[in-house]
Design a protein around this motif. Structure first.
Motif, PDB file in Angstrom:
ATOM      1  N   LYS A 188       0.802  -1.224   0.000  1.00  0.00           N
ATOM      2  CA  LYS A 188       0.000   0.000   0.000  1.00  0.00           C
ATOM      3  C   LYS A 188       0.840   1.282   0.000  1.00  0.00           C
ATOM      4  O   LYS A 188       0.351   2.351  -0.352  1.00  0.00           O
ATOM      5  CB  LYS A 188      -0.892  -0.038   1.246  1.00  0.00           C
ATOM      6  CG  LYS A 188      -1.816   1.122   1.385  1.00  0.00           C
ATOM      7  CD  LYS A 188      -2.725   0.967   2.579  1.00  0.00           C
ATOM      8  CE  LYS A 188      -3.652   2.179   2.649  1.00  0.00           C
ATOM      9  NZ  LYS A 188      -4.722   1.964   3.606  1.00  0.00           N
ATOM     10  N   VAL A 189       2.106   1.148   0.421  1.00  0.00           N
ATOM     11  CA  VAL A 189       2.974   2.329   0.490  1.00  0.00           C
ATOM     12  C   VAL A 189       3.154   2.906  -0.922  1.00  0.00           C
ATOM     13  O   VAL A 189       3.303   2.148  -1.876  1.00  0.00           O
ATOM     14  CB  VAL A 189       4.340   1.910   1.109  1.00  0.00           C
ATOM     15  CG1 VAL A 189       5.413   2.947   0.867  1.00  0.00           C
ATOM     16  CG2 VAL A 189       4.175   1.627   2.595  1.00  0.00           C
ATOM     17  N   PRO A 239       6.369  -6.464  -5.187  1.00  0.00           N
ATOM     18  CA  PRO A 239       6.131  -7.913  -5.224  1.00  0.00           C
ATOM     19  C   PRO A 239       6.728  -8.564  -6.477  1.00  0.00           C
ATOM     20  O   PRO A 239       7.361  -9.625  -6.393  1.00  0.00           O
ATOM     21  CB  PRO A 239       4.601  -8.023  -5.176  1.00  0.00           C
ATOM     22  CG  PRO A 239       4.193  -6.806  -4.392  1.00  0.00           C
ATOM     23  CD  PRO A 239       5.135  -5.716  -4.845  1.00  0.00           C
ATOM     24  N   THR A 240       6.584  -7.927  -7.626  1.00  0.00           N
ATOM     25  CA  THR A 240       7.175  -8.476  -8.857  1.00  0.00           C
ATOM     26  C   THR A 240       8.701  -8.479  -8.761  1.00  0.00           C
ATOM     27  O   THR A 240       9.355  -9.456  -9.149  1.00  0.00           O
ATOM     28  CB  THR A 240       6.719  -7.636 -10.070  1.00  0.00           C
ATOM     29  OG1 THR A 240       5.301  -7.639 -10.097  1.00  0.00           O
ATOM     30  CG2 THR A 240       7.256  -8.222 -11.375  1.00  0.00           C
ATOM     31  N   SER A 263       3.161 -11.123   6.300  1.00  0.00           N
ATOM     32  CA  SER A 263       2.105 -10.186   6.712  1.00  0.00           C
ATOM     33  C   SER A 263       2.483  -8.718   6.511  1.00  0.00           C
ATOM     34  O   SER A 263       1.612  -7.849   6.501  1.00  0.00           O
ATOM     35  CB  SER A 263       1.719 -10.419   8.173  1.00  0.00           C
ATOM     36  OG  SER A 263       1.263 -11.736   8.343  1.00  0.00           O
ATOM     37  N   ASN A 264       3.788  -8.456   6.353  1.00  0.00           N
ATOM     38  CA  ASN A 264       4.201  -7.069   6.051  1.00  0.00           C
ATOM     39  C   ASN A 264       3.446  -6.547   4.831  1.00  0.00           C
ATOM     40  O   ASN A 264       3.104  -5.381   4.735  1.00  0.00           O
ATOM     41  CB  ASN A 264       5.685  -6.981   5.663  1.00  0.00           C
ATOM     42  CG  ASN A 264       6.649  -7.422   6.746  1.00  0.00           C
ATOM     43  OD1 ASN A 264       6.246  -7.775   7.832  1.00  0.00           O
ATOM     44  ND2 ASN A 264       7.933  -7.406   6.424  1.00  0.00           N
ATOM     45  N   LEU A 265       3.259  -7.438   3.862  1.00  0.00           N
ATOM     46  CA  LEU A 265       2.743  -7.069   2.544  1.00  0.00           C
ATOM     47  C   LEU A 265       1.390  -6.370   2.622  1.00  0.00           C
ATOM     48  O   LEU A 265       1.114  -5.437   1.869  1.00  0.00           O
ATOM     49  CB  LEU A 265       2.610  -8.348   1.704  1.00  0.00           C
ATOM     50  CG  LEU A 265       2.165  -8.207   0.260  1.00  0.00           C
ATOM     51  CD1 LEU A 265       3.203  -7.454  -0.554  1.00  0.00           C
ATOM     52  CD2 LEU A 265       1.914  -9.583  -0.367  1.00  0.00           C
ATOM     53  N   SER A 266       0.549  -6.845   3.522  1.00  0.00           N
ATOM     54  CA  SER A 266      -0.838  -6.384   3.552  1.00  0.00           C
ATOM     55  C   SER A 266      -1.109  -5.358   4.640  1.00  0.00           C
ATOM     56  O   SER A 266      -2.266  -4.974   4.853  1.00  0.00           O
ATOM     57  CB  SER A 266      -1.752  -7.589   3.748  1.00  0.00           C
ATOM     58  OG  SER A 266      -1.438  -8.201   4.993  1.00  0.00           O
ATOM     59  N   THR A 294      -3.928  -2.497   4.677  1.00  0.00           N
ATOM     60  CA  THR A 294      -4.953  -2.735   3.646  1.00  0.00           C
ATOM     61  C   THR A 294      -6.210  -3.300   4.311  1.00  0.00           C
ATOM     62  O   THR A 294      -6.164  -3.738   5.465  1.00  0.00           O
ATOM     63  CB  THR A 294      -4.470  -3.759   2.599  1.00  0.00           C
ATOM     64  OG1 THR A 294      -4.379  -5.046   3.222  1.00  0.00           O
ATOM     65  CG2 THR A 294      -3.115  -3.371   2.027  1.00  0.00           C
ATOM     66  N   ASN A 295      -7.310  -3.329   3.590  1.00  0.00           N
ATOM     67  CA  ASN A 295      -8.478  -3.988   4.187  1.00  0.00           C
ATOM     68  C   ASN A 295      -8.787  -5.339   3.531  1.00  0.00           C
ATOM     69  O   ASN A 295      -9.895  -5.847   3.635  1.00  0.00           O
ATOM     70  CB  ASN A 295      -9.697  -3.054   4.243  1.00  0.00           C
ATOM     71  CG  ASN A 295     -10.045  -2.496   2.893  1.00  0.00           C
ATOM     72  OD1 ASN A 295      -9.594  -3.027   1.873  1.00  0.00           O
ATOM     73  ND2 ASN A 295     -10.836  -1.451   2.853  1.00  0.00           N
TER      74      ASN A 295
END
Ligand code: THG
Length: 271
Positions: free
Chosen positions: A175-176, A183-184, A208-211, A214-215
């Motif tokens: 989201k940043v 990710p790619t 879990s960092n990735l999300s 986000t909702n």
């Protein structure tokens, strides 16, 4: 696939409160439940829950080991905190020292110290190293791979078996602003990191960092985990209480021909 369960982290309010109240039961409960849910390792991270990081990691390790023999993943970027945890760790069960960058502005030798500590702790203890150096976290594929190559050669130089080495290409919140290309870039980096040595180093991520922020947290985590497994990811720090996530791990392994298909493949994997 090795899942390193993420919940014993002072970042979570229940864990933070348990640390402040010295309430072992909360920690022991999380240890047992994450083990039952399929954890191969339990991450242990004091976070910001206590000023005394060294004493607190020891209390966490000792509390967990009273009830559970799942190997632990000592999680701190401070070598002194890792060293404190190691003093009380039952290293015969195995363990991971998580996480060191290649080097830091004020500490050129941090990776050496992690490798030395793991070597001293015994053959079942590994190191998680981040593709990060004194300039910070690289944003592109090439610099991630270049730093990973330096990590691998440092391990080889020190006679540290690369099968005890876990490389983490560093997942940041999608989201940043401007992070959506990451990710790619990470998948492309993983495609190359697995060829840096033979046998390949392990690869891991803090999923879990990735999300964060986000909702659609679990959806984003689940999809990226399946994608990353197909690019060679063989471990992840993740939420073992997300049952669908754990089923995706089992299904990905089956589809990649790492587990034989049977109608009960989910149950077989869980056992
Ligand atoms: N790489 C490595 N180790 C790591 C990370 C990594 N260790 C820590 C972290 N990153 C992995 N663990 C977590 C644990 C929780 C969360 C993210 C990563 C998380 N927590 C909620 C949040 O911030 O929104 C907290 C929610 C709550 O308070 O209840 O997302 O990348 N090697």
């Amino acid at each position: 696939m090795l899942i390193i369960a993420e919940r014993i982290n002072g970042m979570f309010t229940d864990v933070k409160r348990a640390i402040m109240d010295k309430d072992k039961k909360v920690i022991q409960d999380l240890a047992k439940k994450q083990t039952d849910a399929g954890a191969s390792y339990l991450d242990v991270n004091v976070g910001t829950a206590a000023a005394d990081q060294e004493g607190t990691i020891q209390w966490l390790v000792e509390s967990i080991q009273e009830t559970c023999s799942t190997p632990l993943c000592l999680d701190s970027q401070k070598p002194d905190v890792i060293a404190a945890g190691l003093k009380v760790l039952n290293a015969g069960n195995g363990g991971l020292l998580n996480s060191t960058p290649l080097n830091k502005k004020n500490d050129d030798e941090i990776l050496d110290r992690f490798i030395e500590m793991a070597t001293q702790a015994g053959p079942k203890v590994g190191v998680i190293a981040l593709t990060m150096d004194k300039n910070g976290v690289p944003q592109d594929t090439d610099n991630r791979v270049a730093i990973a190559a330096e990590i691998v050669s440092k391990a080889m130089e020190k006679g540290f078996d690369t099968q005890r080495l876990f490389i983490d290409p560093i997942v940041l919140p999608v989201k940043v602003p401007n992070a959506q290309v990451q990710p790619t870039n990470i998948l492309n980096a993983m495609d190359q990191i697995k060829y840096l040595c033979d046998p390949a180093p392990h690869m891991t991520v803090g999923l879990s960092n990735l999300s964060q922020g986000t909702n659609q947290r679990s959806l984003i985590n689940r999809v990226f985990l399946a994608m990353a497994m197909s690019h060679g990811l063989d471990s992840a720090i993740a939420d073992t209480f997300d049952e669908d996530l754990m089923n995706i791990v089992a299904t990905s392994e089956m589809l990649m021909n790492k587990q034989i298909y049977s109608d009960s493949f989910l149950k077989v994997y869980a056992s």
